[in-house]
Design a protein around this motif. Structure first.
Motif, short mmCIF file in Angstrom:
data_model
loop_
_atom_site.label_atom_id
_atom_site.label_comp_id
_atom_site.label_asym_id
_atom_site.label_seq_id
_atom_site.Cartn_x
_atom_site.Cartn_y
_atom_site.Cartn_z
N GLU A 158 0.90 -0.95 0.18
CA GLU A 158 0.06 0.24 0.23
C GLU A 158 0.96 0.95 0.25
OE1 GLU A 158 -2.78 0.24 -1.07
OE2 GLU A 158 -3.44 -2.24 -0.93
N ARG A 159 2.03 1.73 1.08
CA ARG A 159 2.93 2.45 0.79
C ARG A 159 3.67 2.53 -1.04
NH1 ARG A 159 4.42 4.44 5.91
NH2 ARG A 159 3.40 3.12 7.63
N LEU A 160 3.48 1.28 -1.80
CA LEU A 160 4.09 1.58 -2.48
C LEU A 160 3.32 2.25 -3.82
CD1 LEU A 160 6.74 -0.98 -2.18
CD2 LEU A 160 7.60 1.66 -2.42
N LYS A 161 2.15 1.21 -3.80
CA LYS A 161 0.94 1.56 -5.01
C LYS A 161 1.24 3.31 -5.06
CE LYS A 161 -2.52 -0.90 -3.56
NZ LYS A 161 -3.58 -0.92 -3.95
N LEU A 162 1.27 4.34 -4.78
CA LEU A 162 1.24 5.71 -5.42
C LEU A 162 2.30 5.86 -6.24
CD1 LEU A 162 -1.51 6.54 -3.37
CD2 LEU A 162 -2.14 5.73 -5.08
N ARG A 163 3.50 5.26 -5.72
CA ARG A 163 5.17 6.00 -5.53
C ARG A 163 5.71 5.38 -7.03
NH1 ARG A 163 5.11 6.00 0.46
NH2 ARG A 163 5.68 8.06 0.80
N ALA A 164 4.89 3.40 -6.90
CA ALA A 164 6.02 3.14 -8.19
C ALA A 164 5.01 2.42 -9.49
CB ALA A 164 6.55 1.39 -7.49
N VAL A 165 5.33 2.41 -10.71
CA VAL A 165 5.06 1.98 -11.82
C VAL A 165 5.29 0.94 -12.51
CG1 VAL A 165 5.15 2.76 -14.05
CG2 VAL A 165 5.70 4.58 -12.39
N VAL A 166 4.03 0.29 -12.08
CA VAL A 166 4.32 -1.13 -13.19
C VAL A 166 5.01 -0.92 -14.56
CG1 VAL A 166 3.14 -3.21 -13.21
CG2 VAL A 166 3.18 -2.28 -11.39
N PRO A 167 5.70 -1.29 -15.04
CA PRO A 167 6.05 -1.17 -16.27
C PRO A 167 5.55 -2.00 -17.38
CG PRO A 167 8.13 -1.82 -15.82
CD PRO A 167 7.04 -1.40 -14.61
N ASP A 168 4.83 -1.85 -18.49
CA ASP A 168 4.14 -2.42 -19.41
C ASP A 168 5.30 -3.82 -20.65
OD1 ASP A 168 1.32 -1.70 -18.84
OD2 ASP A 168 1.76 -0.21 -20.59
N ALA A 169 6.36 -2.98 -20.17
CA ALA A 169 7.17 -3.93 -21.50
C ALA A 169 8.76 -3.33 -20.87
CB ALA A 169 6.82 -3.70 -22.14
N VAL A 170 9.51 -4.33 -21.34
CA VAL A 170 11.08 -3.41 -21.53
C VAL A 170 11.22 -3.90 -22.96
CG1 VAL A 170 13.45 -4.09 -21.38
CG2 VAL A 170 12.40 -4.40 -19.14
N SER A 171 11.79 -2.51 -23.27
CA SER A 171 12.13 -2.63 -24.70
C SER A 171 13.39 -2.97 -24.81
CB SER A 171 11.38 -0.76 -25.19
OG SER A 171 10.12 -0.75 -25.56
N ILE A 172 13.85 -3.27 -25.87
CA ILE A 172 15.64 -3.35 -26.38
C ILE A 172 16.38 -2.61 -27.54
CG2 ILE A 172 17.84 -4.65 -26.66
CD1 ILE A 172 15.63 -7.10 -25.22
N MET A 173 16.47 -1.93 -27.43
CA MET A 173 16.61 -0.49 -28.37
C MET A 173 17.84 -0.49 -29.21
SD MET A 173 13.53 0.34 -28.11
CE MET A 173 13.52 2.60 -29.17
N SER A 174 18.37 -0.39 -30.74
CA SER A 174 19.61 -0.87 -31.01
C SER A 174 19.84 1.21 -31.83
CB SER A 174 19.77 -2.34 -32.10
OG SER A 174 21.13 -0.93 -32.82
N ALA A 175 21.55 1.28 -31.30
CA ALA A 175 21.49 2.54 -32.04
C ALA A 175 21.87 2.14 -33.48
CB ALA A 175 22.37 3.78 -30.90
N ARG A 176 22.62 1.17 -33.35
CA ARG A 176 23.14 0.81 -35.28
C ARG A 176 21.34 0.63 -35.52
NH1 ARG A 176 22.89 -2.81 -37.91
NH2 ARG A 176 21.41 -3.43 -36.61
N ALA A 177 20.65 -0.05 -35.28
CA ALA A 177 19.44 -0.18 -35.89
C ALA A 177 18.46 0.87 -35.62
CB ALA A 177 18.72 -1.42 -35.17
N GLY A 178 18.48 2.04 -35.22
CA GLY A 178 17.42 3.01 -35.20
C GLY A 178 17.25 2.87 -34.26
N GLY A 179 16.22 2.05 -33.57
CA GLY A 179 14.99 1.69 -33.24
C GLY A 179 14.69 -0.23 -32.28
N GLU A 180 14.07 0.05 -32.13
CA GLU A 180 13.69 -1.32 -31.14
C GLU A 180 13.91 -2.27 -31.72
OE1 GLU A 180 9.88 -1.91 -28.58
OE2 GLU A 180 9.65 -2.91 -29.56
#
Length: 400
Positions: free
Chosen positions: A63-85
């Protein structure tokens, strides 16, 4: 002669506060010594994968963390070489259902505040701010732990002392002065920005990992999604006192210059108004975990590179394992305490060393360039999201 049921913890960081709650739940009276006059709003974002969030949930912090923390929907692995995800690994509800607990991202200060709030409500925990650990000595009934508040020197009689006082640990220096943190040659540039500063598609509830030649970038939402935490990791030198200093935004933008880095990544970096540079130090593998009735926890014994996102997680795990072994029954005499602390260290060593090695290896993979970066990107795409996520099961599936 029975030992006192008091345990002294040096350090009110994430590991120290979690240990205080876990040990108090076992029936101990806890004294936490923190040299800062107040718990500062410092640091940056933290990722709390299920191995860590599980401990916090079991300590009643949901309860103390619910309003402070975020549950991310995903982890996106991105490549600068490829220019995106390259790949998107699902988190959110599917991951929470799989693990039984959520994957949280949270600002360090918000997590510390939640832990401190629970401690303030606990009758058997005494958090002493502005109290600096100075010395520890054997006593007929345990240990005498000496600390200073301003000009006043005090002592507590305790059955054990836990050094959770970070990478520059005074307790570790007292026990093992030969163990010194080592600079990794890498510097983390940390900053935050308001989510409203970027287009909505840039601030989705996901963790972004951008990999590039000799550098990488991590970004994810904190503060209930109102802010974005940004960390840029670059090689560098460090020849100044301390390990944190203000950073020049122009230096970051030059390191992440076009065309090597795409506009998506550069836009996030440009939106950060204020940067701090953090030299990445690590405690060498093989640091002893305890000596007699004194033990180390968290960064004091295993500060690691952040490339597995497990620095806080390992400290939280330490706290749970420590509490499991240091029961009231084990603390009946000095030999029992020493044996329990030794067993705690033996149990934690293999897992923590594996995480340390994983973090170092992942850092090297993130920074590949040229044909090696192309091979990495092709391998990640070939694995696919399910197999990439399954590679983390040995970390995320841990239970106290």
């Amino acid at each position: 002669m029975a030992l006192p049921r008091t345990i002294v913890i040096a350090g009110a960081g994430i590991g120290g506060l979690t240990a205080a709650l876990a040990l108090a739940a076992c029936g101990f009276r806890i004294v936490v010594l923190e040299k800062a006059e107040r718990l500062e709003d410092v640091g940056a974002g933290l990722q709390l994968s299920p191995n860590a969030s599980r401990v916090l949930v079991e300590l009643g912090l949901t309860e103390r963390l619910k309003l402070r923390a975020v549950v991310p929907d995903a982890v996106s692995i991105m490549s600068a070489r490829a220019g995106g995800e390259l790949l998107r690994m699902p988190l959110g509800e599917p991951a929470a259902h799989r693990a039984g607990v959520p994957y949280w991202v949270v600002h360090r200060a918000d997590l510390q505040s939640a832990l401190a709030g629970a401690i303030a409500d606990h009758p058997d925990i005494d958090l002493k701010l502005g109290a600096t650990f100075e010395d520890v000595a054997p006593h007929a009934r345990g240990l005498t732990v000496v600390h200073r508040s301003g000009t006043i020197r005090r002592s507590d009689l305790a059955s054990a002392l836990i050094g959770a006082d970070g990478i520059w640990s005074t307790v570790r220096q007292h026990l093992f002065p030969e163990v010194q943190p080592r600079f990794s040659g890498l510097i983390a540039w940390r900053g935050t920005l308001d989510a409203t500063q970027l287009p909505k598609e840039y601030t989705a509830r996901r963790v972004q990992l951008w990999m590039g030649s000799n550098a990488h970038l991590v970004a994810y939402p904190i503060a209930g999604g109102r802010q974005l935490n940004v960390v840029a990791v670059l090689p560098g030198t460090w020849n100044r006192p301390g390990w944190s200093t203000p950073g020049d935004p122009l230096e970051v933008m030059e390191a992440f210059a076009a065309p090597r880095w795409p506009p998506t990544a550069r836009m996030m970096l440009a939106a950060v108004d204020s940067w701090r540079k953090w030299a990445l130090f690590a405690v060498p593998d093989g640091c002893p975990w305890s000596e007699g009735q004194v033990a180390l926890l968290g960064d004091a014994v295993h500060a690691m590179l952040p490339f597995a996102a497990q620095g806080a997680g390992m400290a939280i795990e330490d706290a749970a394992v420590l509490a499991r072994h240091l029961s009231i029954e084990a603390a009946e005499d000095a030999a029992g305490v020493a044996a329990a602390l030794k067993q705690y260290g033996l149990i934690r060593q293999a897992r923590v060393r594996k995480v340390q090695r994983t973090a170092r290896q992942q850092g090297r993979i993130y920074h590949l360039g040229g044909p090696f970066a192309l091979a990495r990107d092709l391998a990640i795409r070939a694995l696919g999201p399910d197999r990439m996520l399954a590679r983390q099961d040995w970390i995320y599936g841990w239970r106290p």
